[in-house]
Scaffold this motif. Sequence first.
Motif, PDB file in Angstrom:
ATOM      1  N   THR A 148      54.452 -31.230  29.044  1.00 35.93           N
ATOM      2  CA  THR A 148      53.056 -31.160  28.651  1.00 35.93           C
ATOM      3  C   THR A 148      52.240 -31.855  29.731  1.00 35.93           C
ATOM      4  O   THR A 148      52.772 -32.704  30.454  1.00 35.93           O
ATOM      5  N   PRO A 149      50.979 -31.503  29.905  1.00 33.66           N
ATOM      6  CA  PRO A 149      50.179 -32.147  30.955  1.00 33.66           C
ATOM      7  C   PRO A 149      50.147 -33.669  30.806  1.00 33.66           C
ATOM      8  O   PRO A 149      50.228 -34.202  29.691  1.00 33.66           O
ATOM      9  N   SER A 150      50.013 -34.349  31.923  1.00 33.86           N
ATOM     10  CA  SER A 150      50.065 -35.810  31.939  1.00 33.86           C
ATOM     11  C   SER A 150      48.675 -36.429  31.950  1.00 33.86           C
ATOM     12  O   SER A 150      47.656 -35.730  31.976  1.00 33.86           O
ATOM     13  N   TYR A 151      48.653 -37.750  31.894  1.00 34.68           N
ATOM     14  CA  TYR A 151      47.437 -38.554  32.006  1.00 34.68           C
ATOM     15  C   TYR A 151      46.365 -38.210  30.970  1.00 34.68           C
ATOM     16  O   TYR A 151      45.181 -38.316  31.241  1.00 34.68           O
ATOM     17  N   GLY A 152      46.794 -37.785  29.800  1.00 39.15           N
ATOM     18  CA  GLY A 152      45.856 -37.564  28.706  1.00 39.15           C
ATOM     19  C   GLY A 152      45.364 -36.149  28.527  1.00 39.15           C
ATOM     20  O   GLY A 152      44.608 -35.869  27.585  1.00 39.15           O
ATOM     21  N   ALA A 153      45.792 -35.241  29.361  1.00 37.97           N
ATOM     22  CA  ALA A 153      45.354 -33.842  29.248  1.00 37.97           C
ATOM     23  C   ALA A 153      46.312 -33.054  28.373  1.00 37.97           C
ATOM     24  O   ALA A 153      46.706 -31.929  28.705  1.00 37.97           O
ATOM     25  N   ASP A 154      46.673 -33.610  27.238  1.00 35.03           N
ATOM     26  CA  ASP A 154      47.675 -33.009  26.361  1.00 35.03           C
ATOM     27  C   ASP A 154      47.123 -32.885  24.946  1.00 35.03           C
ATOM     28  O   ASP A 154      46.140 -33.532  24.580  1.00 35.03           O
ATOM     29  N   GLU A 155      47.774 -32.100  24.144  1.00 36.04           N
ATOM     30  CA  GLU A 155      47.297 -31.815  22.790  1.00 36.04           C
ATOM     31  C   GLU A 155      47.418 -33.025  21.866  1.00 36.04           C
ATOM     32  O   GLU A 155      46.602 -33.207  20.952  1.00 36.04           O
ATOM     33  N   TYR A 156      48.417 -33.868  22.087  1.00 39.56           N
ATOM     34  CA  TYR A 156      48.599 -35.045  21.239  1.00 39.56           C
ATOM     35  C   TYR A 156      47.441 -36.033  21.424  1.00 39.56           C
ATOM     36  O   TYR A 156      46.903 -36.560  20.450  1.00 39.56           O
ATOM     37  N   THR A 157      47.079 -36.269  22.678  1.00 39.76           N
ATOM     38  CA  THR A 157      45.957 -37.152  22.970  1.00 39.76           C
ATOM     39  C   THR A 157      44.661 -36.584  22.411  1.00 39.76           C
ATOM     40  O   THR A 157      43.836 -37.325  21.854  1.00 39.76           O
ATOM     41  N   ALA A 158      44.496 -35.273  22.517  1.00 38.33           N
ATOM     42  CA  ALA A 158      43.279 -34.634  22.001  1.00 38.33           C
ATOM     43  C   ALA A 158      43.186 -34.785  20.488  1.00 38.33           C
ATOM     44  O   ALA A 158      42.107 -35.093  19.958  1.00 38.33           O
ATOM     45  N   ARG A 159      44.293 -34.583  19.798  1.00 43.69           N
ATOM     46  CA  ARG A 159      44.259 -34.705  18.330  1.00 43.69           C
ATOM     47  C   ARG A 159      44.039 -36.153  17.898  1.00 43.69           C
ATOM     48  O   ARG A 159      43.299 -36.417  16.948  1.00 43.69           O
ATOM     49  N   ALA A 160      44.672 -37.092  18.595  1.00 43.40           N
ATOM     50  CA  ALA A 160      44.476 -38.500  18.254  1.00 43.40           C
ATOM     51  C   ALA A 160      43.031 -38.930  18.507  1.00 43.40           C
ATOM     52  O   ALA A 160      42.444 -39.665  17.706  1.00 43.40           O
ATOM     53  N   THR A 161      42.454 -38.454  19.593  1.00 40.70           N
ATOM     54  CA  THR A 161      41.047 -38.754  19.894  1.00 40.70           C
ATOM     55  C   THR A 161      40.142 -38.230  18.794  1.00 40.70           C
ATOM     56  O   THR A 161      39.199 -38.918  18.359  1.00 40.70           O
ATOM     57  N   ALA A 162      40.416 -37.024  18.328  1.00 42.72           N
ATOM     58  CA  ALA A 162      39.617 -36.437  17.246  1.00 42.72           C
ATOM     59  C   ALA A 162      39.730 -37.269  15.973  1.00 42.72           C
ATOM     60  O   ALA A 162      38.741 -37.435  15.237  1.00 42.72           O
ATOM     61  N   LEU A 163      40.909 -37.804  15.704  1.00 44.93           N
ATOM     62  CA  LEU A 163      41.093 -38.638  14.511  1.00 44.93           C
ATOM     63  C   LEU A 163      40.296 -39.939  14.626  1.00 44.93           C
ATOM     64  O   LEU A 163      39.698 -40.389  13.642  1.00 44.93           O
ATOM     65  N   PHE A 164      40.298 -40.549  15.800  1.00 47.15           N
ATOM     66  CA  PHE A 164      39.490 -41.750  15.987  1.00 47.15           C
ATOM     67  C   PHE A 164      38.017 -41.437  15.721  1.00 47.15           C
ATOM     68  O   PHE A 164      37.306 -42.230  15.096  1.00 47.15           O
ATOM     69  N   ARG A 165      37.562 -40.297  16.173  1.00 48.34           N
ATOM     70  CA  ARG A 165      36.163 -39.931  15.963  1.00 48.34           C
ATOM     71  C   ARG A 165      35.865 -39.655  14.495  1.00 48.34           C
ATOM     72  O   ARG A 165      34.737 -39.870  14.043  1.00 48.34           O
ATOM     73  N   GLN A 166      36.841 -39.222  13.745  1.00 42.92           N
ATOM     74  CA  GLN A 166      36.650 -39.067  12.304  1.00 42.92           C
ATOM     75  C   GLN A 166      36.505 -40.427  11.626  1.00 42.92           C
ATOM     76  O   GLN A 166      35.700 -40.599  10.709  1.00 42.92           O
ATOM     77  N   HIS A 167      37.295 -41.394  12.066  1.00 40.83           N
ATOM     78  CA  HIS A 167      37.246 -42.729  11.464  1.00 40.83           C
ATOM     79  C   HIS A 167      36.014 -43.511  11.901  1.00 40.83           C
ATOM     80  O   HIS A 167      35.565 -44.410  11.174  1.00 40.83           O
ATOM     81  N   PHE A 168      35.470 -43.207  13.068  1.00 43.81           N
ATOM     82  CA  PHE A 168      34.334 -43.953  13.587  1.00 43.81           C
ATOM     83  C   PHE A 168      33.114 -43.030  13.672  1.00 43.81           C
ATOM     84  O   PHE A 168      32.478 -42.779  12.652  1.00 43.81           O
ATOM     85  N   THR A 169      32.761 -42.528  14.833  1.00 43.39           N
ATOM     86  CA  THR A 169      31.616 -41.619  14.962  1.00 43.39           C
ATOM     87  C   THR A 169      32.017 -40.440  15.847  1.00 43.39           C
ATOM     88  O   THR A 169      32.895 -40.579  16.708  1.00 43.39           O
ATOM     89  N   PRO A 170      31.352 -39.300  15.685  1.00 48.40           N
ATOM     90  CA  PRO A 170      31.707 -38.120  16.486  1.00 48.40           C
ATOM     91  C   PRO A 170      31.538 -38.315  17.990  1.00 48.40           C
ATOM     92  O   PRO A 170      32.201 -37.622  18.776  1.00 48.40           O
ATOM     93  N   ASP A 171      30.658 -39.235  18.390  1.00 47.96           N
ATOM     94  CA  ASP A 171      30.436 -39.422  19.825  1.00 47.96           C
ATOM     95  C   ASP A 171      31.134 -40.663  20.384  1.00 47.96           C
ATOM     96  O   ASP A 171      30.862 -41.091  21.504  1.00 47.96           O
TER      97      ASP A 171
END
Length: 344
Positions: free
Chosen positions: A29-52
Amino acid sequence: MKRTFASDNYSGVHPDIFAALQRANQGHTPSYGADEYTARATALFRQHFTPDTEVFFAYNGTGANVIGLSAITHSFEAIICSDLAHINVDESTAPEKFLGCKLVTIPTDDGKIYPHDVEHRIQRVDDQHHPQARVISISQSTEYGTVYSVEEVKALAAVARKHNLYLHMDGSRLSNAAVSLDRSFREFTVDAGVDVLSFGGTKNGLMFGEAVLFFNPALAKHFRYIRKQGMQLHSKMRFIGAQFEALLSGDLWKRNAGHANAMARLLEEALRSIPGVTITRPVQANGIFATLPPAIIPALQEEIYFYVWNEKTSEIRLMCSFDTQEEDVRHFSASIRRLIGAIA
């Protein structure tokens, strides 16, 4: 290996987190954060905090704190914090070396700092001979296991706004604080006026991994370069993302922290019933501070390891984890009773 009360860093990896790592350990999978796992985890953080909310993963807690603070300070500025703050007492000279900032500390009896104390430390504004205050940094929960209320965070944020400062929160045990407060993450962070947050994972069941969150996207403008310069850009980022996805997608973060907090309360109750033991700090998260007869401490540490917080007063620190069991509490308290009885 037996469980101890030394630190929640001593605990292993939660089975659900291990399973997430194994699922992520498939193919390329792509490295340095360009992967689907990082993208999904980032989206979850934004759900818990704010969209931006701007989300950046880091390898460890010291790195997360230092690079997060680096984004909002210059080397001629000062960071106001508790004298017990992790950045002051447990991160060696990493903050001073990499930030160049002066740490202006406030003595504390409960781990917290308060607005009037901070006001007294903001001095000689615009004086080129004096470090200029730029950040108020607080720990949630604190190094004494106490927890800032929503109102207390808001009061510190008001001081920060009044003096054009930023409010940074070291949240290595943020989940334990959320459970203690019975509030959402957002309520006592971004909604209370926090600008930058270090979100801890390692102490709550992860193998490794922390997150740095910026609630004002403008503050994160150059942060990807700061993270790289600070040696916190993990190449196989999917393994941090996968862990946070497992932690935040359901209630695992709450179950882990809630269990650790509950074990701390159970241990507090057991210790209060033992003559010769004194609880020295309020038990609000997953840490207990107590004094014991000095004569029993070495033998007790041989049985179940823990740290002595203050050698002069024989105050010890006991930390409960997601995997602490009731039998651990019973065994520890029984050992204290036995050892105290032997010297009576």
